[in-house]
Design a protein around this motif. Structure first.
Motif: not given
Length: 396
Positions: A376-394
């Motif tokens: 609950l405390a770090r959920g947004d950080t983890l979601r952003a880290a998962v999305a980062a490689p996808e954003d870079a690929a895009t």
């Protein structure tokens, strides 16, 4: 609807590494049903018997800090083979142990081998899978789960004859895994070089990496309350009965890893899926502290599904949230994760003997509840880290 991912997509070296994983983790599962027999045969307390898990896991955790460094110098395949060789030797020696203290020390050597094997096996499976990380980790966790499921059946049967026989069987299984590794496993192209322990520790400065690893630590504490401590509380069950119980647990573990985790992640996202899974695990652990041995037996089997989902999702997150290499990501996650697990067995054995058999289950529930709060405390950080490689690929 198929449970197993299509095996045709994987190269032969990937399947060989997965099969070696199955064989090695089958060797771990054979020991679980004979814990009560070892305690009785050696006149050991529950706390002393639980040292067999604590020494194994603690050495494995510390060794994982350096396993990646070893792999970058001698290669993934050689490191994996060296790990399996250690497992074969020390598992065999365990069968000759004269007392519980020697057995615990030999289990530490087994843990060293498992550290070298596990980190590099995962790196090989992922590295040879042509970028299909999710399916590769599902295959790895599925092989692990099937091995843990199969082991108790063999261990229960052999343990009814002698507690030493399951250790000999584990050594034999590891020797088969060594042959498979040597003749059939390939190393990924472009293996990394000059990795150090400092690189692994440095990865834990990343908020997403350390956040996911801390969740893994707290969850794995609860996992080993179930795996290592519960057999001592199921009074009246023979080695065969314990083997059947943990076969059911391991079978559901494999189903959760292979058949359920990927679907949950695809539909709800990894962070939401793991949060809901761990919340369910909290309830199961708490219930195990309330019910009697018969109800606890059913809950043990049911918990396998939740553990299978959690293992696969957390391992996937360990790779996805990390900006570092596969080997560094795997080593940093696993070293911290298993460090937490190392204390679960011995603490559970002491608390169970001193304050009542139900106490460790409540402690495990509390540890996993802290993992949910961490998400609950770090959920947004983890979601952003998962999305980062996808954003870079895009962007590319």
């Amino acid at each position: 609807m198929t449970i197993l991912p299509s095996l045709r997509r994987f190269r032969p070296g990937v399947l060989a590494a997965a099969f070696a994983t199955y064989v090695v983790f089958l060797g771990i599962g054979v020991v679980d049903p004979v814990l009560p027999t070892i305690a009785e045969s050696m006149g050991a307390t529950h706390t002393m018997v639980e040292l067999l898990f604590t020494s194994y896991i603690l050495v494995m955790s510390l060794a994982m800090l350096a396993s990646g460094a070893v792999a970058t110098r001698i290669g993934d395949k050689r490191t994996m083979a060296l790990g399996v060789a250690f497992v074969a030797v020390f598992a065999g020696l365990c069968g000759f142990a004269p007392n519980i203290e020697v057995l615990a020390l030999l289990r530490g050597g087994w843990g060293l081998g498992n550290a070298l094997f596990t980190t590099t096996a995962l790196a090989i499976v992922v590295g040879l899978s042509r970028g299909d990380t999710g399916s590769a980790i599902t295959l790895f966790e599925g092989a692990l789960g099937l091995g843990i499921a199969s082991g108790p059946l063999l261990g229960g049967f052999l343990g009814s004859l002698s507690w030493r026989y399951p250790f000999y069987a584990a050594a034999t299984m590891a020797a088969i895994g060594l042959c498979i590794t040597y003749f059939a496993v390939d190393s990924p192209e472009g293996e990394e070089r000059d990795q150090s322990v400092a690189d692994v520790l440095g990865a834990l400065r990343d908020r997403a990496v350390v956040g996911n690893a801390t969740v893994g630590l707290l969850y794995t504490f609860g996992f080993f309350v179930v795996l290592a401590y519960t057999p001592l509380t199921l009074s009246g069950l023979s080695a065969v009965g314990l083997g059947l119980t943990f076969f059911g647990w391991g079978a559901l573990l494999a189903v959760g890893s292979i058949g359920v985790s990927h679907r949950l992640v695809s539909r709800y996202g990894a962070v939401t899926a793991i949060g809901a899974t761990l919340a369910g695990f909290v309830l199961v652990l708490a219930a195990m502290g309330v019910v009697g041995p018969r109800g606890r037996l059913a809950l043990v089997v049911a918990s396998g599904l939740l553990c299978g989902i959690a293992n696969a999702v957390l391992t996937t997150l360990a790779i996805d949230v990390s900006p570092y290499s596969r080997s560094v990501s795997s080593a940093s996650y696993n070293s911290l994760r298993w460090f937490g697990a190392a204390f679960a067995p011995v603490v559970s054995g002491y608390l169970g003997s001193t304050y009542g058999a139900e106490t460790p289950f409540f402690l495990g529930a509390g540890a996993v509840a802290l993992a949910v709060l961490g998400l609950l405390a770090r959920g947004d950080t983890l979601r952003a880290a998962v999305a980062a490689p996808e954003d870079a690929a895009t962007a590319d």
